[in-house]
Enzyme design. Structure first.
Site, mmCIF file in Angstrom:
data_model
loop_
_atom_site.group_PDB
_atom_site.id
_atom_site.type_symbol
_atom_site.label_atom_id
_atom_site.label_comp_id
_atom_site.label_asym_id
_atom_site.label_seq_id
_atom_site.Cartn_x
_atom_site.Cartn_y
_atom_site.Cartn_z
ATOM 1 N N ASP B 18 0.857 -1.179 0.000
ATOM 2 C CA ASP B 18 0.000 0.000 0.000
ATOM 3 C C ASP B 18 0.900 1.240 0.000
ATOM 4 O OD1 ASP B 18 -2.424 1.542 0.322
ATOM 5 O OD2 ASP B 18 -1.871 1.834 2.418
ATOM 6 N N SER B 19 0.292 2.386 -0.223
ATOM 7 C CA SER B 19 1.042 3.637 -0.147
ATOM 8 C C SER B 19 1.498 3.934 1.284
ATOM 9 C CB SER B 19 0.175 4.790 -0.635
ATOM 10 O OG SER B 19 -0.997 4.886 0.147
ATOM 11 N N CYS B 81 -4.111 -1.294 -2.125
ATOM 12 C CA CYS B 81 -4.271 0.147 -2.265
ATOM 13 C C CYS B 81 -5.197 0.333 -3.449
ATOM 14 C CB CYS B 81 -2.901 0.777 -2.541
ATOM 15 S SG CYS B 81 -2.950 2.510 -3.056
ATOM 16 N N GLU B 160 -5.802 9.849 9.209
ATOM 17 C CA GLU B 160 -4.419 9.837 9.705
ATOM 18 C C GLU B 160 -4.241 10.746 10.917
ATOM 19 O OE1 GLU B 160 -1.414 9.834 6.673
ATOM 20 O OE2 GLU B 160 -2.112 7.831 6.150
ATOM 21 N N CYS B 193 -11.183 3.119 -0.732
ATOM 22 C CA CYS B 193 -9.843 3.560 -0.326
ATOM 23 C C CYS B 193 -9.572 2.841 0.982
ATOM 24 C CB CYS B 193 -9.823 5.077 -0.127
ATOM 25 S SG CYS B 193 -8.309 5.698 0.656
ATOM 26 N N HIS B 195 -8.158 3.509 3.618
ATOM 27 C CA HIS B 195 -8.351 4.250 4.868
ATOM 28 C C HIS B 195 -9.821 4.293 5.292
ATOM 29 C CE1 HIS B 195 -4.307 5.874 4.242
ATOM 30 N NE2 HIS B 195 -4.361 6.410 5.435
#
Lengths: 276, 276
Positions: B18-19, B81, B160, B193, B195
């Protein structure tokens, strides 16, 4: 012969770099205050943002970019990114031969001059605030000052989404800043991230005019002017926007669009340059 | 002899990348659903986020990571991702020899199965939404479906920052999603996504239970299981968390802290691996 060499050096461009588009607020001040200097801008859009990455990584990226700018024949380098200025400036100065300035020292100097009660707030990325570098520079000039740091990690995203005068941005301004105004009694606030000057009008309106806002971008252009004069590196040719060069590591078109819409800079022909 | 080789291959780990930290939501589902598989995770934290970078850059980064995972001897790769799955999966499949799966196709399949009225919303990064790949996969299965895409660029920053059940996040949920619920009449929403599953509870509460939320992380773990069985690559040894390996390109400690606090995964000894 020496005279000629020196003249040649004066004609060289100034390198300016940032993690992305934010440093264009510094470039804009250089265009305004030093119209005789040609710049080469680099925005590291493939690896943006820098604000929450480690010192080691920021140093590595900054050195790669400085080497690219040197390969383009710049006579000086402006680190137009608060995070890179806070975390990598000393390492850059040690490793390259042209003069290098960052945005932190000029911003700190202006804040030390502006404060009346000696209570200064600094807002920036996690990296900039945790470096403590603004405090360090301010205290060198005025050891009596008290400095209050506050990371504002959401501001960069809000600016990049164009959410400037927006209820969400206003909520975050109060959440990040109210305690500095109400409890810490600051009279001066450093906008310690190159994106933040784009929120200047809204921040000023929300926190009131008892607090002086310091924009390091503006102060950095002045510091660059003084540096070039001191080193006899000032140029005397007038340039316009099309004479400058712009490089990004990703998304040249998006960069131009942001420059045009947010900064009202009509930048054409931004070139892609991959650094690794 | 062939049997032995085949057994050896089954013992190899699965690469997951993933990023940054988001792909851990996929890793977590793999731990739950495939306890006999050992994984090697790579989070590209030095270059995070991917969501607003170009296809060319995402392909370049994805290939670098896949090559690193191959050098670690993985038997399959999960692109955990959405942006990389949407922009780079075909190029990865063409360039490497082990099976590769992304999160988009499993998510699309689950949404096509879940919708009753054939009206599906997809939220994700700019890159994922503008790729149109969720629509493409859904329409392959159910050509009658109508798909409504909405980039939600602020969600990654909000997650985040740990701003999960927060008034700002709730404001943005309504700003991004209300028109899909009220005007587009969706009955299914893909959290496109990695997240976003961390916002699942808040999104569900705010938009109400008339909309089914699809989490591609969960579906991808199921797809991986099916893929490994189909290729006779399933392992039969049981592992626990300390057997897996985690690599990041920056900030190993911060990665571990996020994993521990947000995902309740106690990951030790995350290693730094710079890719260039």
């Amino acid at each position: 012969m020496e005279m000629k060499n020196s003249e040649d050096i004066r004609n060289l461009p100034v390198g300016v770099f940032d993690s992305g588009v934010g440093g264009l607020t510094v470039a804009r001040e250089i265009f305004r205050n030093l119209p005789n200097e040609k710049i080469i801008y680099f925005g590291d859009t493939a690896r943006v943002p820098y604000g929450n990455k480690t010192k080691e990584t920021i140093i590595r990226y900054s050195k790669q970019i400085a080497n690219f700018l040197l390969s383009q024949g710049v006579k000086a380098i402006v680190v137009a990114c608060n995070t890179a200025s806070a975390l990598a400036l000393n390492e850059l100065k040690d490793s390259i031969d042209v003069p290098v300035i960052g945005v932190v020292e000029p911003g700190a100097r202006a804040a030390a001059a502006a404060t009346k009660n000696g209570r200064i707030g600094v807002i920036g990325t996690e990296g900039t605030i945790s470096s403590g570098l603004y405090s360090e520079f301010i205290r060198k000039i005025r050891p009596d000052c008290q400095i209050f740091g506050q990371p504002c990690p959401l501001f960069v995203s809000l600016v990049e989404e164009g959410m400037i005068d927006d209820e969400v941005t206003i909520t975050m301004i109060h959440r990040y800043l109210d305690h500095m105004i109400e409890n810490d009694d600051i009279d001066t606030l450093i906008l310690g991230c190159t994106h933040y000057p784009l929120l200047r009008t809204v921040i000023a309106r929300e926190i009131g005019d008892a607090v002086t806002l310091v924009n390091p971008a503006y102060e950095t252009a002045n510091a660059l002017k003084a540096l070039l004069e001191h080193k006899d590196l000032s140029n005397d040719t007038s340039f316009d926007l099309s004479d400058h060069s712009f490089f990004v590591s990703d998304g040249a078109l998006k960069f131009q669009q942001f420059a045009s819409s947010v900064l009202e800079l009509d930048i054409q022909n931004t070139k892609l340059k991959i650094l690794e």
